[in-house]
Each structure stands twice: as C-alpha cells, then as structure tokens.
Design a protein around this motif. Structure first.
Motif, PDB file in Angstrom:
ATOM      1  N   TYR A 144     -21.587  48.843  48.166  1.00  0.00           N
ATOM      2  CA  TYR A 144     -21.194  47.771  48.530  1.00  0.00           C
ATOM      3  C   TYR A 144     -20.246  47.120  47.987  1.00  0.00           C
ATOM      4  O   TYR A 144     -19.424  46.842  47.192  1.00  0.00           O
ATOM      5  N   PHE A 145     -19.568  46.576  49.568  1.00  0.00           N
ATOM      6  CA  PHE A 145     -17.352  46.153  49.341  1.00  0.00           C
ATOM      7  C   PHE A 145     -18.293  44.352  50.216  1.00  0.00           C
ATOM      8  O   PHE A 145     -18.648  44.425  50.517  1.00  0.00           O
ATOM      9  N   ASP A 146     -17.722  44.145  49.054  1.00  0.00           N
ATOM     10  CA  ASP A 146     -17.518  42.279  48.772  1.00  0.00           C
ATOM     11  C   ASP A 146     -15.855  41.684  48.856  1.00  0.00           C
ATOM     12  O   ASP A 146     -15.755  42.438  48.129  1.00  0.00           O
ATOM     13  N   ASN A 147     -16.677  41.154  49.222  1.00  0.00           N
ATOM     14  CA  ASN A 147     -14.737  40.070  48.938  1.00  0.00           C
ATOM     15  C   ASN A 147     -14.653  38.615  49.064  1.00  0.00           C
ATOM     16  O   ASN A 147     -16.024  37.727  49.475  1.00  0.00           O
ATOM     17  N   GLY A 148     -14.628  38.731  47.909  1.00  0.00           N
ATOM     18  CA  GLY A 148     -13.990  37.245  47.469  1.00  0.00           C
ATOM     19  C   GLY A 148     -13.351  36.503  47.091  1.00  0.00           C
ATOM     20  O   GLY A 148     -12.945  35.249  46.284  1.00  0.00           O
ATOM     21  N   LEU A 149     -12.443  37.033  48.211  1.00  0.00           N
ATOM     22  CA  LEU A 149     -11.425  35.942  48.855  1.00  0.00           C
ATOM     23  C   LEU A 149     -11.478  35.253  49.754  1.00  0.00           C
ATOM     24  O   LEU A 149     -12.883  35.497  49.783  1.00  0.00           O
ATOM     25  N   ARG A 150     -10.936  33.618  50.153  1.00  0.00           N
ATOM     26  CA  ARG A 150     -11.168  33.076  50.608  1.00  0.00           C
ATOM     27  C   ARG A 150     -10.903  33.481  52.331  1.00  0.00           C
ATOM     28  O   ARG A 150     -10.713  32.859  53.117  1.00  0.00           O
ATOM     29  N   LYS A 151     -10.408  34.789  53.041  1.00  0.00           N
ATOM     30  CA  LYS A 151     -10.208  35.092  53.993  1.00  0.00           C
ATOM     31  C   LYS A 151     -10.798  36.360  54.276  1.00  0.00           C
ATOM     32  O   LYS A 151     -11.433  37.524  53.804  1.00  0.00           O
ATOM     33  N   ARG A 152     -10.949  36.190  55.704  1.00  0.00           N
ATOM     34  CA  ARG A 152     -12.025  38.062  56.467  1.00  0.00           C
ATOM     35  C   ARG A 152     -10.924  39.039  56.343  1.00  0.00           C
ATOM     36  O   ARG A 152      -9.671  38.279  56.208  1.00  0.00           O
ATOM     37  N   VAL A 153     -11.383  39.705  55.651  1.00  0.00           N
ATOM     38  CA  VAL A 153      -9.595  41.193  55.489  1.00  0.00           C
ATOM     39  C   VAL A 153     -10.612  42.799  56.563  1.00  0.00           C
ATOM     40  O   VAL A 153     -12.062  42.533  56.710  1.00  0.00           O
ATOM     41  N   GLN A 154      -9.841  43.507  56.618  1.00  0.00           N
ATOM     42  CA  GLN A 154     -10.052  44.585  56.971  1.00  0.00           C
ATOM     43  C   GLN A 154     -10.030  45.817  56.286  1.00  0.00           C
ATOM     44  O   GLN A 154      -9.722  45.537  55.359  1.00  0.00           O
ATOM     45  N   VAL A 155     -11.058  46.192  55.976  1.00  0.00           N
ATOM     46  CA  VAL A 155     -11.412  47.259  55.093  1.00  0.00           C
ATOM     47  C   VAL A 155     -11.511  48.820  56.228  1.00  0.00           C
ATOM     48  O   VAL A 155     -12.285  49.135  56.967  1.00  0.00           O
ATOM     49  N   THR A 156     -10.628  49.905  55.520  1.00  0.00           N
ATOM     50  CA  THR A 156     -10.657  51.009  56.338  1.00  0.00           C
ATOM     51  C   THR A 156     -10.977  52.072  55.183  1.00  0.00           C
ATOM     52  O   THR A 156     -10.221  52.713  53.919  1.00  0.00           O
ATOM     53  N   VAL A 157     -11.829  52.635  55.169  1.00  0.00           N
ATOM     54  CA  VAL A 157     -12.616  53.990  54.519  1.00  0.00           C
ATOM     55  C   VAL A 157     -12.552  55.370  55.279  1.00  0.00           C
ATOM     56  O   VAL A 157     -13.327  55.496  56.082  1.00  0.00           O
ATOM     57  N   GLY A 158     -11.448  56.750  54.939  1.00  0.00           N
ATOM     58  CA  GLY A 158     -12.167  57.206  55.455  1.00  0.00           C
ATOM     59  C   GLY A 158     -11.072  57.440  57.393  1.00  0.00           C
ATOM     60  O   GLY A 158     -10.565  56.558  57.387  1.00  0.00           O
ATOM     61  N   ASN A 159     -12.135  57.623  58.360  1.00  0.00           N
ATOM     62  CA  ASN A 159     -11.641  57.037  59.516  1.00  0.00           C
ATOM     63  C   ASN A 159     -12.735  56.098  60.167  1.00  0.00           C
ATOM     64  O   ASN A 159     -12.818  55.947  60.824  1.00  0.00           O
ATOM     65  N   GLU A 160     -13.174  55.163  59.272  1.00  0.00           N
ATOM     66  CA  GLU A 160     -13.877  54.272  59.268  1.00  0.00           C
ATOM     67  C   GLU A 160     -13.276  52.422  59.004  1.00  0.00           C
ATOM     68  O   GLU A 160     -13.127  52.638  57.871  1.00  0.00           O
ATOM     69  N   THR A 161     -13.019  51.216  60.053  1.00  0.00           N
ATOM     70  CA  THR A 161     -12.902  50.468  59.955  1.00  0.00           C
ATOM     71  C   THR A 161     -13.458  49.812  59.926  1.00  0.00           C
ATOM     72  O   THR A 161     -14.176  49.311  61.061  1.00  0.00           O
ATOM     73  N   PHE A 162     -13.738  48.624  59.163  1.00  0.00           N
ATOM     74  CA  PHE A 162     -15.097  47.363  59.369  1.00  0.00           C
ATOM     75  C   PHE A 162     -14.567  46.055  59.104  1.00  0.00           C
ATOM     76  O   PHE A 162     -13.746  45.841  57.990  1.00  0.00           O
ATOM     77  N   SER A 163     -14.837  44.943  59.252  1.00  0.00           N
ATOM     78  CA  SER A 163     -14.275  43.868  59.584  1.00  0.00           C
ATOM     79  C   SER A 163     -15.412  43.245  58.298  1.00  0.00           C
ATOM     80  O   SER A 163     -16.753  43.535  58.183  1.00  0.00           O
ATOM     81  N   LEU A 164     -14.867  42.937  56.841  1.00  0.00           N
ATOM     82  CA  LEU A 164     -15.470  42.519  55.981  1.00  0.00           C
ATOM     83  C   LEU A 164     -15.004  40.492  55.727  1.00  0.00           C
ATOM     84  O   LEU A 164     -13.804  40.286  54.817  1.00  0.00           O
ATOM     85  N   PRO A 165     -16.127  39.793  55.972  1.00  0.00           N
ATOM     86  CA  PRO A 165     -15.901  38.401  56.449  1.00  0.00           C
ATOM     87  C   PRO A 165     -16.502  38.156  54.244  1.00  0.00           C
ATOM     88  O   PRO A 165     -16.723  39.026  54.057  1.00  0.00           O
TER      89      PRO A 165
END
Length: 879
Positions: free
Chosen positions: A318-339
C-alpha cells in the motif's frame, strides 16, 4: 472407586469439610479446581443412594475427568489428629514464636485442609503481621483458592518484610503479571533480577511483563538475558516466539529459529482426545467417513497450497501519501499518481525494488525496499502486507479490538507506528478502513479479536507525546527530534523534547537542545529563552544563567525582553517588579512582562492592579494560556468578577481563545458570583465532552467543590466516596477529607486522615502537623515536622521547598511569622492561603484566639481559587 451400570452400583453421597484449590489434575493434566472433601460411598439403584457404606476422604477430585484419590475417613482423621493436634497445641502455647504458626499452616496444607490452613495463617498474622513466611503462605493459600485480589496484600507484606529475598519478589511479580498489573509487576521482577541476576526464569517473566506494556526494547533485552543464562531455555519455542514479537515491533530482522517459532499451524491443529464413552453410529460406515474426509482434505489442500504459492511470490504493498500535495511514484517500470488521502494498493514480486517519488518541484526521495521471500509453510500460515509511507510523513495506528457480547469483556489495544518509510504488518482484518462497532460472534466464542490498520491525524510532535506516555522514551525522543527537524521553530515540539531529555537524565543533551532552540529561532520571542533558563535552573546552574542574562541586559538595555528575562531569574518582587515595569515601558507589546508584573502584584496582594496587567496581556497575541485563570483569580481577590466576565467575553472572542484554561476561568467566576446553576451546567457539558462521556479526576474535583460551596452535604458525601475511583486524585481526596475535619474542629481526625492516606504531599503533612498542634499533640507534631524537613533535604532545588521549610520551622516555634510569609511570597501567590492558615493554626495552638482568627481570615481572602483551604479557613475565621 465407585462404579454404576445402568444406574445400579456405588456412588458418593454428601460433602463436608470441603477444600478447593486451583491446580493441575495429576490424571488428565488440565488446570482445574481440585476438590478435597469428606463423603460416604453408598449402594444406589437408578442412581438413588439406598445403602450407606464406608466414609472416605476424597483427595484432588477433578471436575473434568472425575479421577481422584481417597483414604478411609477414620484413618485420615487419626493421621490428621496425630500430626496436626501437636502443632495446634504448640501454636497456642508458644504464640510469640511465629515458626509454630508456620508449621501448623504447612501441616494443614499437606493434608489439603486449605480453609483451615488459611484461617491458621490469618491467626498467626494477627500476632505477627510482618512475618515473611506467614504472609507468603497466606498469599499462596488465597491464590490457590481463587482469591487472586486477596493474595496480593500478603505477597506485598512478605516482600516488605524481606526486601532482599528474590524468590518472594518473583512470586509477587508473577502474581501481579497474571492479574494484568504490569507496571508494578515490572518493578518487582526488575528488583528480583537485580537481587538474583543468574535466574533465567526471572528474566523470562520480566520480559513477558515488559512485552505486555509494549516496552519492546526492554522486553527483548530481558528475553535475551534469559536465553543467555539458561541454554536449555534458549531453544524454547515460546521464548523464541516472544523474541520474534519484540523484534517485529522494533523493526529488527528475525533469525530462522524465531521465524519458525512464530508459525501457526492452523487449520492443522491437534484434535482433542476421543472420549472412550463416545462411539460412532452404526450406519456411518468407515469407508464413507474416509471418502468424505479425504474429499474435504483435498479441497482444503488445493485452496491453501494455491494461496501459499501466490504469497511466496507476490505481496500487497500500500503506497500512502501523507504530504499535502499529489506526487508521482515510480516502481520498476510502472509510474502512477498518488494523491493525498487513500493509499494505492499494488501487488509486487518478492525481492528488491527501487521506489522514486517526485513532486512538482522535482524528486522528493528515492529508496530501495525489499519484500522478503517466504518459505512454503510460512506462506501457508502468514497473512502479510506492506506499507510504503512517502517521506515517512504519516503516523499509523494498529488497533486490536476484542469483540464480545458483554461490555465488560470487550478489549482494545492500540499501537502507534511512526518514523517508518516501509514496514510490514500481518494478521490485519481491516486495511485502511474503520473497524465496525460490532460483529457477529460465534456462539462458542467468548471474545473475538479483529485487527485494523489506519492512518491517524497525529503529527510527529503528538506521536512523541503519545509514545512518551506509553513509556517508550527512546522512540518519543526520535519522533520529537524529527518534528524539530521538520519544523525547527515549533515551540511545542522543542519544549516536549527538552522534557523527554531531562526526564531521561540527558542533562548535557537538554542544555544543548535548549541553546540550539535559542540560536535557531531568533524571531520566536522570549519562549526559547524561557525554556533555556528553566532547563539550567532545573539543573542547579542558577549562578551561570543569572550571569549570562545579566551580561545580555548590560549589552542591550534598550531591549525590553532583556529586562524581563533577567528579572524572571530573580525571586524577590522588590527586585523583579522594577525590571518588569521597565520591560513594559520599552516594549508595551510584550505579554510575558505584563503577566510577570501581575504575578508579582498578586504575591503582594495587589489584585486590582494585577487585573489591569493581565487584561493587557490577554489582549496581546502570544500570551500564556494560563493567564486567563490568573486573571479570574485576581478578579476574585479584587472583588471585580462581573468586570472580569465582560472582559473575557471580548478578549477571548477577539483572539479565538478556547480550551480548558478558559473553561476554568469561567467556572471560577461563576462560583465567585454565586451562579451555581450556571456552574453546574458547565460541569455537565465538560463531563459530556470527556472520554466516553464519563467523569474524570479533574471533573470530580470540580463537582466536589461545587457541592461544598452550595452546602449540599449529601452531594459532598457522595463525591468524597466517588473520589476513590481515581488513584491520581488521592492527594485531592485526602486534602478534602482533612479540610472537612479542620472545618468541624476535629483536629485529631484531620491528622488521622493524613496518616491513613499515607500521603507523600508535604503541604498536607504540614496541615496534619498543624492539626496535631491544635489538638494538643505537640510531640506528634514535632516528629512529623522533623520528617517533613528531612524529606525536603539540605539544599532543595524544587520551587516552593523554601516556603515549606520556613513554614515547618515556624510551626515548630522557630523563626518569625514575617519570615515564613516572605518565603511563601517568593514561592508564589498560590502559597499564601496555606501560609496564613498554618500561621493561624500556630496561634490557635498557642492560645491566641484573636490573632488566629485574623490569620484564618487572611487565608480565606487569599484562597483565590475558592478551594482548599478556603472552607476550613472560613470556618476557623468565625471561631
């Protein structure tokens, strides 16, 4: 043994001289209540006893397997009389020898006459209450008879009688652990370990106790010590499982032995032994049972093996974003948006992965995470998940909720998880969703435990405070240092860090942190300087800090804050008031200086002018929240409560002030104005807003105060009885009961209450000594006052000790009243009502009634909080 067939045969009839003990059945091995009693064997028909046969003494009758031992009753009585009667006679003739009572108790216990043994132990303790062996025997007898609560006082007395005996402390600690009183159990087992460091069993019990309180690092150390002291214990599966639990909580890697020890082999649990009386029905043919059983096993195997093979290769993250802004997460060859908000679930292969997190301004962090592979059998039984916490910004809580039908059986345990970027959890039923308020429980279950994992609104400072309250001081320090690093000038985090460092004995680190706060936050006003000064003063370095701020004032006298900061290091209002007034003249917007002037004026009993300065402070931003309560007390002293209420309405509305301090101020003004119905309404609102809508210790104290001001004796008596619910209100309850006795003129009773409560509050001890003086017990008062001075020590640093010492000496007839009052003023205006009352008590003891009434009247007038000793002073002022 009795035997019946179709209701015909022999059986027992009747029971007398029953003795019941908890223990392990020697036949079936179950832990049950074993009974010993006198009975008669009878011949029965259709289970009805008809012909009486021989009498027996039954020994260790198990309620489960029904096996037991027996001896003819006449033989048992002869042996009992031959061995016990001489012991009884010796105990009666040599009552002054405690060993005769010990031998009697042990003899009765050998015959399983536990009720008589317990009575003999109590009889012996009536003559020798501090005898260790008798207390230990009495405790063990109470414990085996199921009176767990009654056993503890005997164990405590035994430990107090022989403080150097590790065995007694071990028994006490083990019993406290079984009752769930883990804090006291840890103290006793820790002392036992100190006395007998080679005892592996003590270390093992201490580890269990510390683990129960989630003091994982200390528990792990105790378990490792147990393993080191007993090589056979080192391979024990239960010890390895407990060590693994500690390491998981601390984030430490596990050894292969520890990982294997934690396996749960469900559903392949051991079946209970079949009963010899149960036979399969004739129509269930063996081949059909075998076929059905094989089919079920095959289906279960497919299900569990398939799941295990998947979990061997993949895991949920479970990728969890505790910041107050949207971030981009890249794991291996996959990139996804994490609000911000709900986590995103991904299934990743076991092994290492590189995680890159970037925001609008570029890369935030890059980390390598590893998902360890599982063995096949581990994959069968483990249900794990992982959480990636972006920038370690989020704090989580793991809740273990025990659902049960009865409210009293429900349980709850919370574990906070913070400062971890990537961590593993297992056995979670509700992942990032709130656990339900209730669930359907199987009819055979008593309590069913479910686990929920969620984020919390706590920040790092609040996490540090929560960990500190749980006793996790190292973890609290780490959280607070991270909070300071994140927001360097956050006052609460800096102040809490200083408190944790000082409490942990890290004096140099505390001074360094305080100086760094001053250096890092030059625009934070006087708050960092106040914390730095208080740190040095608490460490006894007064001369150093006084010289430093004297030099600071000499270098920059034009800065108002320098006058204030130097003045607060001095004690005498004659020296501090000019400095505070100069600080206000140079900087009228400095709320701390206005408050300091008011505090000194209240020491000098100039409440009207103190109100003016406190009012000025309340209108300025950044004032101390406690000033609102000081303002209400100054208004009580000045007789201007109506004006104070109007001022609070306007100032608090403008500053948005709220909270407990404002509630207390309005509560006090309502009481002083005689508006008891309004006060009661406020009290009900406070109670409803508390935890679970229930009263706490503070709210109880307010309820008692309201009942006393109203003169409601029935409600007062009810509140005094209810005060026993809260251990942290013990001194408040003791003071209230003593005040009632002083108010009634029953001085001997006031001293007796203090003695009964065994209070360590030195001010209450001074009141008890004063009560003894007024009761004519000068010898007892002198002894108590000497004890108070001894406890204060030769050179105490704590604020107020000078006042306590001066008042103790005055009560003993040494010194002058003016000196005692001066010392009390230097300690703070809160000491004045106590000082005046004790001066009045001395005058009353000396027979000067007029002077005593004058002092008591002054005490009543300076009881600005309308609490202790307000009621006693009011009554004594009237004579």
């Amino acid at each position: 043994m009795p035997f019946t067939f179709n209701g015909v045969g022999t059986r027992y009839a009747g029971r007398s001289n029953l003795s019941v003990a908890q223990g392990t059945c020697p036949s079936c091995g179950r832990f049950v209540r074993l009974s010993s009693y006198d009975t008669r064997e009878c011949f029965c028909f259709l289970y009805i006893p008809l012909i009486p046969l021989r009498k027996f003494r039954i020994m260790h009758d198990c309620p489960v397997c029904r096996r037991h031992g027996r001896i003819p009753l006449d033989q048992f009585q002869r042996e009992l009389s031959a061995q016990i009667e001489p012991l009884r006679q010796a105990a009666r003739q040599s009552s002054g020898d405690p060993e005769t009572h010990v031998r009697l108790v042990e003899g009765l216990t050998d015959f399983r006459m536990l009720a008589e043994a317990a009575q003999a132990a109590r009889d012996g303790l009536a003559l020798h209450p501090r005898h260790a062996r008798l207390n230990l025997l009495a405790g063990k007898l109470a414990a085996v008879q199921g009176d767990s609560a009654g056993a503890i006082p005997f164990y405590r007395q035994a430990a107090a009688a022989t403080p150097g005996d590790p065995a007694i402390r071990t028994v006490l600690g083990q019993h406290l652990l079984a009752r769930g009183e883990t804090a006291e159990a840890a103290r006793e087992l820790g002392e036992a370990q100190r006395l007998d460091p080679s005892n592996a069993q003590v270390s093992y019990l201490l580890g269990q106790t510390l683990a129960r309180d989630q003091r994982w690092a200390e528990a792990l150390g105790a378990f490792e010590a147990a393993a080191a002291r007993d090589p056979a214990l080192a391979a024990d599966r239960d010890l390895l499982r407990r060590m693994a639990e500690c390491k998981r909580a601390l984030g430490f890697p596990l050894t292969d032995q520890e990982r294997k020890a934690g396996r749960r082999w469900w559903p392949f649990r051991r079946s209970p032994k079949p009963s010899a009386s149960r036979r399969p029905a004739l129509f269930l043919q063996p081949w059909r049972i075998g076929l059905l059983f094989g089919l079920v096993i095959a289906l279960l195997a497919v299900f569990f093996v398939g799941g295990a093979l998947w979990k061997q290769r993949r895991a949920d993250v479970y990728f969890d974003n505790g910041l107050r802004k949207r971030v981009q997460v890249t794991v291996g060859n996959e990139t996804f948006s994490l609000p911000p908000g709900m986590p995103v679930k991904k299934a990743l292969d076991t092994g290492r992965h590189t995680v890159r997190v970037s925001g609008p301004q570029g890369e935030i962090e890059q980390a390598t995470i590893e998902i360890p592979a599982l063995g096949f059998f581990d994959a069968l039984v483990e249900d794990r998940l992982f959480v990636y916490n972006v920038a370690a910004a989020r704090v989580y809580q793991r809740e273990e909720i025990g659902y049960a039908e009865a409210e009293s059986d429900r349980t709850y345990k919370r574990t906070l998880i913070g400062l971890q970027r990537f961590f593993e959890q297992d056995g979670v039923d509700y992942v990032f969703e709130k656990a339900p308020g209730s669930i359907t429980i199987d009819s055979g279950s008593h309590v069913e435990v479910k686990v929920a994992l969620n984020g919390t609104p706590l920040d790092l400072n609040q996490l540090g405070v929560a960990w500190y309250k749980e006793g996790k001081k190292r973890e609290a320090e780490r959280a607070l240092r991270k909070a300071v690093e994140t927001d360097g000038c956050a006052g609460p985090a800096r102040a809490n860090l200083l408190h944790v460092l000082l409490d942990g004995g890290q004096k140099d680190a505390a001074v360094t942190a305080a100086r760094k706060w001053v250096a890092d936050c030059p625009d934070a006003g006087v708050v960092p300087h106040r914390a730095y000064q208080s740190t040095l003063l608490g460490l006894g370095r007064r001369d150093e800090v006084v010289a430093e701020y004297r030099a600071r004032l000499d270098a920059h006298p034009e800065v108002g804050a320098n006058h204030y900061l130097y003045g607060r290091l001095l004690e005498d209002p004659a020296r501090t008031l000019p400095l505070y007034r100069e600080a206000v003249r140079r900087d009228p917007q400095l709320p701390w200086a206005h408050g300091a002037i008011a505090y000194d004026l209240m020491k000098l009993e100039q409440d009207a002018e103190a109100m003016d300065h406190l009012e000025a402070s309340l209108r300025l931003p950044g004032h101390d929240q406690s000033y609102v309560v000081d303002y209400a007390m100054a208004a009580v002293g000045a007789g201007a409560t109506a004006r104070a209420e109007e001022v609070l309405k306007t100032t608090t509305k403008a500053t948005g002030e709220d909270g407990d301090q404002l509630w207390r101020a309005r509560w006090l003004l309502a009481l002083a104005g005689g508006r008891y119905d309004d006060a009661e309404k406020r009290l009900r609102q406070r109670t409803a807003a508390g935890a679970a809508g229930e009263e706490d210790a503070k709210t109880w104290g307010y309820r008692l105060q309201l009942a006393r001001l109203r003169g409601d004796e029935a409600e007062t008596a009810k509140a005094l009885l209810a005060g026993k619910r809260w251990p942290d209100a013990a001194d408040t309850l003791c003071g209230a009961r003593m005040e009632r006795a002083l108010e009634a003129g029953d001085y001997a009773e006031a001293a007796r209450i203090a003695e009964e409560a065994k209070t360590e509050n030195l001010m209450l001890q001074l009141y008890a000594a004063a009560a003894q003086l007024m009761a004519g017990d000068r010898k007892g008062a002198e002894a108590r006052l000497h004890d108070v001075e001894r406890k204060l020590g030769p050179d105490p640093q704590e604020t107020g000790n000078g006042a306590l010492r001066s008042l103790a000496r005055y009560l003993r007839g040494e010194g002058k009243a003016e000196s005692a009052l001066l010392a009390s003023r230097l300690a703070g205006f809160e000491y004045l009502p106590h000082a005046y009352f004790l001066l009045g008590a001395r005058a009353a003891a000396d027979g000067d009634a007029a002077r005593a009434r004058a002092w008591f009247e002054k005490s009543r007038a300076r009881s600005l909080d309308l609490d202790f000793p307000y009621f006693a002073a009011t009554a004594r002022a009237k004579g």
